[in-house]
Design an enzyme around this catalytic site. Sequence first.
Site, PDB file in Angstrom:
ATOM      1  N   HIS A  34      33.033  18.267  59.575  1.00  0.00           N
ATOM      2  CA  HIS A  34      32.214  19.248  60.264  1.00  0.00           C
ATOM      3  C   HIS A  34      32.530  20.637  59.714  1.00  0.00           C
ATOM      4  CE1 HIS A  34      31.477  16.521  64.023  1.00  0.00           C
ATOM      5  NE2 HIS A  34      31.035  16.000  62.891  1.00  0.00           N
ATOM      6  N   GLU A  39      33.690  23.447  60.952  1.00  0.00           N
ATOM      7  CA  GLU A  39      34.970  24.068  61.266  1.00  0.00           C
ATOM      8  C   GLU A  39      36.087  23.467  60.419  1.00  0.00           C
ATOM      9  OE1 GLU A  39      32.809  23.585  65.322  1.00  0.00           O
ATOM     10  OE2 GLU A  39      32.771  22.691  63.325  1.00  0.00           O
ATOM     11  N   CYS A  55      32.632  20.553  68.652  1.00  0.00           N
ATOM     12  CA  CYS A  55      32.667  19.255  69.322  1.00  0.00           C
ATOM     13  C   CYS A  55      34.063  18.983  69.863  1.00  0.00           C
ATOM     14  CB  CYS A  55      32.224  18.144  68.374  1.00  0.00           C
ATOM     15  SG  CYS A  55      33.361  17.847  66.992  1.00  0.00           S
ATOM     16  N   SER A  91     -10.327  17.744  47.979  1.00  0.00           N
ATOM     17  CA  SER A  91      -9.429  18.570  48.796  1.00  0.00           C
ATOM     18  C   SER A  91      -8.287  19.198  48.008  1.00  0.00           C
ATOM     19  CB  SER A  91      -8.848  17.726  49.938  1.00  0.00           C
ATOM     20  OG  SER A  91      -8.083  16.651  49.405  1.00  0.00           O
ATOM     21  N   TRP A 143      -6.962  21.792  45.290  1.00  0.00           N
ATOM     22  CA  TRP A 143      -5.955  22.066  46.333  1.00  0.00           C
ATOM     23  C   TRP A 143      -6.508  23.122  47.273  1.00  0.00           C
ATOM     24  CZ3 TRP A 143      -2.011  18.876  46.815  1.00  0.00           C
ATOM     25  CH2 TRP A 143      -1.555  18.171  45.699  1.00  0.00           C
ATOM     26  N   THR A 198      -5.428   7.771  54.709  1.00  0.00           N
ATOM     27  CA  THR A 198      -4.847   8.624  53.662  1.00  0.00           C
ATOM     28  C   THR A 198      -4.365   7.779  52.492  1.00  0.00           C
ATOM     29  OG1 THR A 198      -4.180  10.317  55.258  1.00  0.00           O
ATOM     30  CG2 THR A 198      -3.002  10.284  53.171  1.00  0.00           C
ATOM     31  N   ARG A 232       9.595  16.314  46.423  1.00  0.00           N
ATOM     32  CA  ARG A 232       9.663  16.656  45.005  1.00  0.00           C
ATOM     33  C   ARG A 232      10.550  17.867  44.724  1.00  0.00           C
ATOM     34  NH1 ARG A 232       4.502  14.689  45.903  1.00  0.00           N
ATOM     35  NH2 ARG A 232       3.543  16.714  46.279  1.00  0.00           N
ATOM     36  N   GLU A 235       1.569  14.085  58.433  1.00  0.00           N
ATOM     37  CA  GLU A 235       0.609  14.607  57.462  1.00  0.00           C
ATOM     38  C   GLU A 235      -0.630  13.720  57.434  1.00  0.00           C
ATOM     39  OE1 GLU A 235       1.751  16.310  53.712  1.00  0.00           O
ATOM     40  OE2 GLU A 235       3.871  16.115  54.187  1.00  0.00           O
TER      41      GLU A 235
END
Length: 371
Positions: free
Chosen positions: A50, A52, A78, A171, A173, A199, A210, A296
């Site tokens: 973590h 710390e 924690c 579509s 871009w 889609t 990417r 999306e």
Amino acid sequence: MTHEDYMRRALELAQRGIGFTSPNPMVGAVIVRDGKIIGEGWHKRYGDLHAERTAFAYCDENGIDCSGADMYVTLEPCCHHGKQPPCTEAVIAHGIKRVFIGSADPNPLVAGKGVRQLRDAGIEVTENVLRNECDTINEIFFHYITTKRPLVTMKYAMTMDGKIACHTGESKWITGGEARQFVQLERLRHSAIMVGIGTVLADDPLLTCRLENGRDPIRIICDSQLRIPLDSNIVRTAEKVPTIVAAVRGNEDKAELLRERGINVIQTSPADGKVDLRELMRILGEDMKIDSILLEGGAELNWSALNSGIVTKAQAHIAPKIFGGINAKSPVGGTGVPSPSDAFVLEDTSIRTVGSDFIIEGRVKYVHGHN
């Protein structure tokens, strides 16, 4: 430097863990003595030290004594054993005098107990330093730890006249390169990405991240009748990128063919003949520990997601363009609401400029009458 300056440095460090700490939060820590930073660290990835303990490890390796120093940490330390031992023990053992905390930890295993342990050990604790900023970077963690459901961000790109494609269907871009790069960062930030079968059939996408040194999100395809082609990019790359196809129960032959190709097929009860999105969210959150989804999808899936009540946030990428066309698609389809008073309202809204485009974001406020 002020207390806020040191916390801003801790915030910068915390965000270096974006995309790799899930289902843990992003946390940064800074150790200061006499106005000078003597150690710092962040939670780099799930299972690692973590923030710390990373900062203390740096000090220990370099022979730096932390006793009497101050620590700035973006989230309440924690106080329980998980993948790592309690950070409160390390803070106490290293003789830290004062601790400045950004966010309270809503995890029931912590939730104020970390602060109490520090104070019981005689350490002065100041809470809520830059709390809003610290809360914002961990909105996914806070949502998931309190609901056991994924935080769902419905993202879409459209023109100023509300079109997601021309009347021809073209579509690419709508938005510019900077906004598309921002989407890649969102894919890194969320554990999973979800689209509908429409889609996949129209674009044959890969749905990967990417960014250099990035991490691909888990891919979730809502495909009620299992129409996904076996030669699609999604199926062909399922052995490399974790992939889930959600369908209505039935069609076991096709489901088995997908499983043979490394795809996890989840079958739900039907909801109006389609995947039951609420049931799917329960399975993804409780059983599979998926804490966040970037939705999306197309217009129909966006409507179904909104109408079923699973959308946490909406994120509209708006290009300064006008397509026109009465038959050109808008980002949310379905039946739609019957009157303006029935609209899905966004709150806590923000707007930013990314390149030549605008991104408007807000949390969906579900009121009586909506699911």
